[in-house]
Design an enzyme around this catalytic site. Structure first.
Site: not given
Ligand code: TYM
Length: 333
Positions: A114, A198, A201
């Site tokens: 990132k 991947k 967004k």
């Molecule tokens: P975030 O917002 O980037 O993504 C949310 C969830 O979607 C999953 N994800 C994917 N899974 C499969 N293929 C993809 N291409 C893909 N893109 C995203 C992510 O793995 C995630 O589960 N840091 C985290 C948010 C967070 C969190 C937490 C998660 C903050 N605190 C505590 C679990 C527990 C994040 O940025 O996810």
């Protein structure tokens, strides 16, 4: 015994099929099991680790709640709230950042991706983001964390932080050591334009992802334009595993339809991609188009969405404020 579930999603817009298959679909299944207690957090504090327009952020917080509900999460059974409204998250993140080691954070690959080449200009928040994530999880005595594959390393860091805190303060089971819940197959959905990246967004081309707000025609068009290789459909698993784009599309089909890879290969072996894509479009439209319609409907009900967040944050605060109080005592405040 039921599981204590916690997971979070960033309100940064463009929630997509990767978020759905990697995470949100599992949230729904876990929420449907009455033995589990589930907390699903809209992680707005994480979102501001990169620049956000305040107006967009406000809308995206609501859109994330709308997506949870439209996908089938029941706000009566699960706690849905936004992170910034429960101050224990920020407090715990600071305390845990005094437990986490620089060396641990330096290993985080997502920061490297990132921050890109210009690390000096990345925010400190982007660097310490996994510590806030650990705070989120540990405040709720979470036993299981459903996430996509890209969050695995952050989960391992969370476990290390929990263990070090428990050791440092000689409180053996104070923080539960959480287990990740990651799909065995297709826990990483790839871009429709490049099978080595991947689905994300932040990818510039909207054709690279299926947004959960896309309508039927958009979905069909994106699948039609999805990159494939020039060969016919693969005829065995070994061949499939060598062809990134085919693997991704067949993986999406398998995840949504529940059919095994073997069965799909058997059906389409040697055929043109166009025939497979027609079938894939149908499956994606059947699942995603109703979610998209429901999200748009809910977005007109701002008061309802705000009420869910408010009630959720009260319940979350009841749990998190007790835990942070105990943390204060242990630390000596
Ligand atoms: P975030 O917002 O980037 O993504 C949310 C969830 O979607 C999953 N994800 C994917 N899974 C499969 N293929 C993809 N291409 C893909 N893109 C995203 C992510 O793995 C995630 O589960 N840091 C985290 C948010 C967070 C969190 C937490 C998660 C903050 N605190 C505590 C679990 C527990 C994040 O940025 O996810």
């Amino acid at each position: 015994m039921g599981k204590k579930i916690f997971s979070g999603v960033q309100p940064t817009g463009n929630l997509h099929l990767g978020n759905y298959l990697g995470a949100i679909k599992n949230f729904v299944d876990l929420n449907n099991n009455n033995e589990n207690s589930c907390v699903f957090c809209v992680v707005d504090l994480h979102a501001i680790t990169v620049n956000q327009d305040p107006k967009d952020l406000r809308n995206n917080i609501r859109e994330t709640v709308a997506t949870f509900l439209a996908s089938g999460i029941d706000a009566k059974k699960s706690i849905i709230f936004n992170q910034s409204k429960v101050s224990a998250h920020s407090e715990a993140a600071w305390i845990l950042s005094c437990i986490a080691r620089m060396g641990w954070l330096n290993r985080m690959t997502q920061f490297k991706e990132k921050a890109g080449k210009d690390k000096e200009k990345a925010s400190i928040g982007l660097y310490s983001y996994p510590v806030l994530m650990a705070a989120d999880i540990l405040l709720y005595d979470t036993t299981h964390v459903p996430v996509g594959d890209d969050q695995k390393q952050h989960l391992e860091l969370c476990r290390d932080i929990a263990q070090k805190f428990n050791n440092d303060f000689e409180v053996k089971d104070f923080f539960k050591i959480p287990e990740p819940l990651i799909q065995k197959q297709f826990s990483r959905i790839m871009s429709l334009k490049d099978g080595s990246r991947k689905m994300s967004k932040s990818e510039l081309s909207d054709l690279s992802r299926i947004n959960l707000t896309d309508d039927k025609d958009q979905i069909i068009n994106k699948i039609k334009k999805a990159k494939t290789d020039p060969l016919p459909m693969p005829s065995n698993l070994e061949e499939l595993n060598k062809r990134a784009e085919a693997r991704n599309l067949i993986g999406i089909y398998s995840s949504l339809s529940g059919l095994t890879l073997e069965k799909i290969i058997q059906e389409f072996s040697g055929k043109n991609f166009s025939e497979f894509k027609d079938n894939l479009s149908q499956v994606v439209v059947d699942k995603i188009a109703p979610i998209s319609v429901e999200i748009k409907k809910l977005l007109n009900e701002k008061d309802y969405l705000d009420k869910i967040l408010l009630e959720g944050s009260k319940k979350a605060n009841d749990i998190a404020s007790k835990k942070i109080k105990k943390i204060h005592e242990l630390v000596g405040f």
